[in-house]
Design an enzyme around this catalytic site. Structure first.
Site, short mmCIF file in Angstrom:
data_model
loop_
_atom_site.label_atom_id
_atom_site.label_comp_id
_atom_site.label_asym_id
_atom_site.label_seq_id
_atom_site.Cartn_x
_atom_site.Cartn_y
_atom_site.Cartn_z
N LYS A 160 0.81 -1.33 -0.06
CA LYS A 160 -0.02 -0.03 0.05
C LYS A 160 0.95 1.10 -0.13
O LYS A 160 1.90 1.30 0.94
CB LYS A 160 -0.88 -0.11 1.15
CG LYS A 160 -2.25 0.55 1.16
CD LYS A 160 -2.85 0.22 2.28
CE LYS A 160 -4.40 0.68 2.26
NZ LYS A 160 -5.10 0.93 3.68
O1 G3P Z 1 -9.03 1.78 4.46
C1 G3P Z 1 -9.08 3.09 4.82
C2 G3P Z 1 -9.48 3.30 6.11
O2 G3P Z 1 -8.53 2.85 7.15
C3 G3P Z 1 -9.63 4.80 6.66
O3 G3P Z 1 -10.72 4.59 7.31
O4 G3P Z 1 -12.40 5.40 9.05
O5 G3P Z 1 -10.20 6.13 9.45
O6 G3P Z 1 -11.36 7.04 7.44
P1 G3P Z 1 -11.27 5.86 8.23
#
Ligand code: G3P
Length: 220
Positions: free
Chosen positions: A83
């Protein structure tokens, strides 16, 4: 549509994987920081638990460093997908790693042009962050729709991985649009299945069956 879990928590991953509908896992430095133990060992254990693409993220911000970390991550297990953040150095690193046959998930995508450049650089997945756009009063799902529409015109070998999903409606909308993959935390995954009418209906079936059994026992 493939379903990925967005977590580095092995208990959650084992529990969800036991249902037989989890196709992969996405991690990031923040998610791994929540767990105890060696992050690389956790990543390998996730790879052994779910036989699908498992994203592990680089933390270098220069292309050379990203390439080195990417090669190392990819060497840990065949399921590892590297990633890489969508910045200039990330594009350079993606081009090199993709040229070596390594799968790259280009992350922190917030615009259709970023997704286009990621696909051109050879990324195998692009991760538009839906919830984080919603957080700043911008329709995150529209970004997913734009990327799908753009990719439909071309032959990129690149899947749209809708990320930063915060609730089941995000999953429904991504599925309606034809996103290749959705990744979500365990809390959202659990909500995909749960419906109170299913529980009420099942209870009624079982209660009625108990009555049948009682009647048959009375007749015997
Ligand atoms: O896959 C991306 C994720 O980990 C981010 O999620 O909820 O932190 O915006 P969030």
């Amino acid at each position: 549509m493939k379903i990925f879990l967005d977590t580095a928590n092995l208990d959650e991953i084992r529990e969800a994987a036991s249902l037989g509908v989890v196709d992969g896992v996405t991690t990031n430095p923040s998610l791994l920081a929540r767990e105890t133990g060696d992050p690389e060992a956790i990543l390998v254990e996730i790879c052994k638990t779910v036989n699908g693409p498992i994203s592990g993220e680089v933390v270098a911000t220069d292309a050379e460093g990203m390439i080195g970390e990417g090669r190392h991550l990819a060497s840990l297990h065949e399921n590892v997908v590297v990633k890489i953040p969508c910045i200039e150095e990330g594009l350079k690193a993606t081009r090199v790693l993709a040229g070596e046959g390594k799968r790259v998930n280009m992350t922190l995508i917030f615009s259709p042009t970023q997704a286009l450049l990621a696909a051109k650089a050879g990324a195998r997945y692009v991760s538009p962050f839906v919830g984080r756009l919603d957080d700043v009063a911008t329709q995150g799902m529209e970004l997913v729709a734009d990327i799908i529409q753009i990719f439909d015109h071309y032959d990129f070998d690149c899947e749209v991985l809708a990320a930063s999903l915060r609730h089941p409606l995000h999953v429904v909308e991504a599925a309606r649009m034809g996103a290749d993959i959705v990744t979500m935390p365990m809390s959202v995954f659990q909500k995909l299945l749960k419906h109170p009418l299913t529980d009420i209906g099942l209870k009624r079936f079982l209660d009625d069956w108990e009555k049948v059994k009682a009647q048959m026992a009375a007749r015997a």
